[in-house]
Write a protein that holds these residues in place. Structure first.
Motif, mmCIF file in Angstrom:
data_model
loop_
_atom_site.group_PDB
_atom_site.id
_atom_site.type_symbol
_atom_site.label_atom_id
_atom_site.label_comp_id
_atom_site.label_asym_id
_atom_site.label_seq_id
_atom_site.Cartn_x
_atom_site.Cartn_y
_atom_site.Cartn_z
ATOM 1 N N ILE A 9 0.839 -1.197 0.000
ATOM 2 C CA ILE A 9 0.000 0.000 0.000
ATOM 3 C C ILE A 9 0.874 1.247 0.000
ATOM 4 O O ILE A 9 0.663 2.173 -0.800
ATOM 5 C CB ILE A 9 -0.936 0.003 1.239
ATOM 6 N N TYR A 10 1.858 1.260 0.868
ATOM 7 C CA TYR A 10 2.733 2.429 0.962
ATOM 8 C C TYR A 10 3.467 2.680 -0.349
ATOM 9 O O TYR A 10 3.480 3.799 -0.862
ATOM 10 C CB TYR A 10 3.743 2.238 2.092
ATOM 11 N N THR A 11 4.060 1.640 -0.904
ATOM 12 C CA THR A 11 4.845 1.777 -2.139
ATOM 13 C C THR A 11 3.983 2.276 -3.294
ATOM 14 O O THR A 11 4.424 3.091 -4.107
ATOM 15 C CB THR A 11 5.481 0.429 -2.502
ATOM 16 N N ALA A 12 2.739 1.785 -3.343
ATOM 17 C CA ALA A 12 1.860 2.197 -4.433
ATOM 18 C C ALA A 12 1.407 3.638 -4.261
ATOM 19 O O ALA A 12 1.387 4.419 -5.223
ATOM 20 C CB ALA A 12 0.658 1.262 -4.501
ATOM 21 N N LEU A 13 1.049 4.022 -3.043
ATOM 22 C CA LEU A 13 0.433 5.338 -2.840
ATOM 23 C C LEU A 13 1.448 6.459 -2.712
ATOM 24 O O LEU A 13 1.137 7.610 -2.998
ATOM 25 C CB LEU A 13 -0.478 5.301 -1.612
ATOM 26 N N VAL A 14 2.667 6.129 -2.285
ATOM 27 C CA VAL A 14 3.644 7.199 -2.074
ATOM 28 C C VAL A 14 4.024 7.854 -3.397
ATOM 29 O O VAL A 14 4.491 9.003 -3.422
ATOM 30 C CB VAL A 14 4.896 6.660 -1.347
ATOM 31 N N LYS A 15 3.790 7.148 -4.494
ATOM 32 C CA LYS A 15 4.051 7.746 -5.804
ATOM 33 C C LYS A 15 3.130 8.932 -6.070
ATOM 34 O O LYS A 15 3.523 9.901 -6.719
ATOM 35 C CB LYS A 15 3.850 6.694 -6.906
ATOM 36 N N GLU A 16 1.911 8.810 -5.596
ATOM 37 C CA GLU A 16 0.942 9.881 -5.817
ATOM 38 C C GLU A 16 0.828 10.821 -4.619
ATOM 39 O O GLU A 16 0.381 11.952 -4.756
ATOM 40 C CB GLU A 16 -0.424 9.274 -6.116
ATOM 41 N N ILE A 17 1.205 10.314 -3.446
ATOM 42 C CA ILE A 17 1.160 11.138 -2.236
ATOM 43 C C ILE A 17 2.574 11.152 -1.654
ATOM 44 O O ILE A 17 2.885 10.375 -0.747
ATOM 45 C CB ILE A 17 0.175 10.566 -1.193
ATOM 46 N N PRO A 18 3.445 12.019 -2.156
ATOM 47 C CA PRO A 18 4.867 11.939 -1.804
ATOM 48 C C PRO A 18 5.136 12.134 -0.314
ATOM 49 O O PRO A 18 6.155 11.668 0.189
ATOM 50 C CB PRO A 18 5.493 13.074 -2.626
ATOM 51 N N THR A 19 4.231 12.813 0.368
ATOM 52 C CA THR A 19 4.470 13.059 1.792
ATOM 53 C C THR A 19 4.004 11.904 2.666
ATOM 54 O O THR A 19 4.168 11.942 3.886
ATOM 55 C CB THR A 19 3.720 14.323 2.245
ATOM 56 N N LEU A 20 3.432 10.888 2.045
ATOM 57 C CA LEU A 20 2.869 9.782 2.826
ATOM 58 C C LEU A 20 3.940 9.089 3.664
ATOM 59 O O LEU A 20 5.061 8.878 3.212
ATOM 60 C CB LEU A 20 2.215 8.758 1.893
ATOM 61 N N SER A 21 3.554 8.769 4.878
ATOM 62 C CA SER A 21 4.461 8.047 5.778
ATOM 63 C C SER A 21 3.934 6.641 6.021
ATOM 64 O O SER A 21 2.736 6.397 6.029
ATOM 65 C CB SER A 21 4.549 8.796 7.109
ATOM 66 N N LYS A 22 4.873 5.725 6.193
ATOM 67 C CA LYS A 22 4.466 4.345 6.441
ATOM 68 C C LYS A 22 3.693 4.237 7.754
ATOM 69 O O LYS A 22 2.770 3.433 7.878
ATOM 70 C CB LYS A 22 5.700 3.441 6.485
ATOM 71 N N THR A 23 4.072 5.042 8.708
ATOM 72 C CA THR A 23 3.353 5.048 9.984
ATOM 73 C C THR A 23 1.889 5.403 9.779
ATOM 74 O O THR A 23 1.009 4.842 10.432
ATOM 75 C CB THR A 23 4.009 6.043 10.949
ATOM 76 N N THR A 24 1.631 6.323 8.871
ATOM 77 C CA THR A 24 0.241 6.688 8.582
ATOM 78 C C THR A 24 -0.518 5.499 8.026
ATOM 79 O O THR A 24 -1.682 5.284 8.370
ATOM 80 C CB THR A 24 0.193 7.860 7.586
ATOM 81 N N VAL A 25 0.126 4.714 7.181
ATOM 82 C CA VAL A 25 -0.537 3.526 6.650
ATOM 83 C C VAL A 25 -0.859 2.567 7.794
ATOM 84 O O VAL A 25 -1.978 2.047 7.882
ATOM 85 C CB VAL A 25 0.342 2.849 5.586
ATOM 86 N N TYR A 26 0.105 2.351 8.672
ATOM 87 C CA TYR A 26 -0.150 1.493 9.836
ATOM 88 C C TYR A 26 -1.290 2.056 10.684
ATOM 89 O O TYR A 26 -2.231 1.337 11.047
ATOM 90 C CB TYR A 26 1.114 1.363 10.692
#
Lengths: 144, 144
Positions: free
Chosen positions: B44-61
């Motif tokens: 999920i993180y790898t896919a979405l960080v491309k479109e949401i560059p500020t995304l953090s893995k902690t947020t996914v968790y």
DNA sequence: CATATAAACTGTATTGGTTACAATTCTATT
DNA sequence: AATAGAATTGTAACCAATACAGTTTATATG
């Protein structure tokens, strides 16, 4: 005598799978068979190291992985952080109480699950996990 | 338009659970709903960080844990090392091919599992995991 | 009985998924 | 615009599980 008889039974069980029945392996299998609690590696290690002071946690891991590969034990992934093990290879489900965390077996008819969606698939293993509240925790919660 | 419609639907789904429909949460839920592959946090993180560059893995968790607590997603512990997530809350099982590692859904009648052993228990969730070989891997194995 | 070879075991270091936590950014309300 | 509260971020820490190399034990052979 009791002990040597049990040891022999487990020993021949291991030999049947071409596993050399070392002392550690016999004791680990004996522990697995004697507990319906589906112990974790840590529980097995902590319990057995009292009687086998030289036991290593790595040995417990190695042995359980060997048992699983040989189909005389199976992995229970009913918890998210820790693996549990079960030497009862018959078809049964596992229920985990979300309050007291206890895990207990329950029986069901394996063939009753219609799996027409999986026609053409080779099914080797079935794991059924239920979650909820056991009667004891249900009663104590309703008292609040 | 398509996107805003989907966003609105997911947004109202989150609001119903008292979850503020932030952009990250909507996108994570959208990703979960669009995949039947039951992705891991890393996927999920790898896919979405491309479109949401500020995304953090902690947020996914955090987000997935929030979804699970709110019963709009569930944890799939079909693998020993990594947790997978599923936003399909209907009764269905998961099959994992031990060769190609693919995980696919299968349907079965939940009520068909007789659980008289669990009379008096409150059952909140049922997870059914099957392991084996899918038809494709079966075919390629028999060619060896 | 002694020796050689392989298997089993041990202890430590490392890995990798997950969580804790404090700092920062965003959102909503006044 | 200002403030409060929630959401997000990034780093550090945690811990179950594995890798690995060294040691011990068991088995086989001369």
């Amino acid at each position: 005598m009791e002990l040597s008889n049990k040891t022999e039974i487990i020993g021949s069980m291991l030999l049947k799978e071409n596993i050399k029945p070392s002392y550690a392996r016999i004791r680990i299998m004996e522990y697995l068979l004697s507990r319906k609690s589906h112990p974790t590696v840590d529980e097995i290690y902590t319990a057995l190291v009292k009687e086998i002071p030289t036991l290593s946690k790595t040995t417990v891991y190695n042995t359980l992985n060997l048992f699983v590969k040989s189909n005389i034990a199976r992995v229970i992934t009913i918890e998210e952080n820790e693996t549990r093990y079960d030497a009862d290879m018959s078809c049964h489900g596992h229920f985990k109480c979300e309050s007291c965390k206890a895990i207990r077996d329950f029986s069901f008819k394996c063939a009753a699950i219609d799996t027409s969606d999986l026609d053409g698939f080779l099914i080797r293993e079935k794991n059924v996990y239920y979650y909820g509240l056991c009667p004891e925790c249900l009663a104590s919660e309703s008292q609040d």
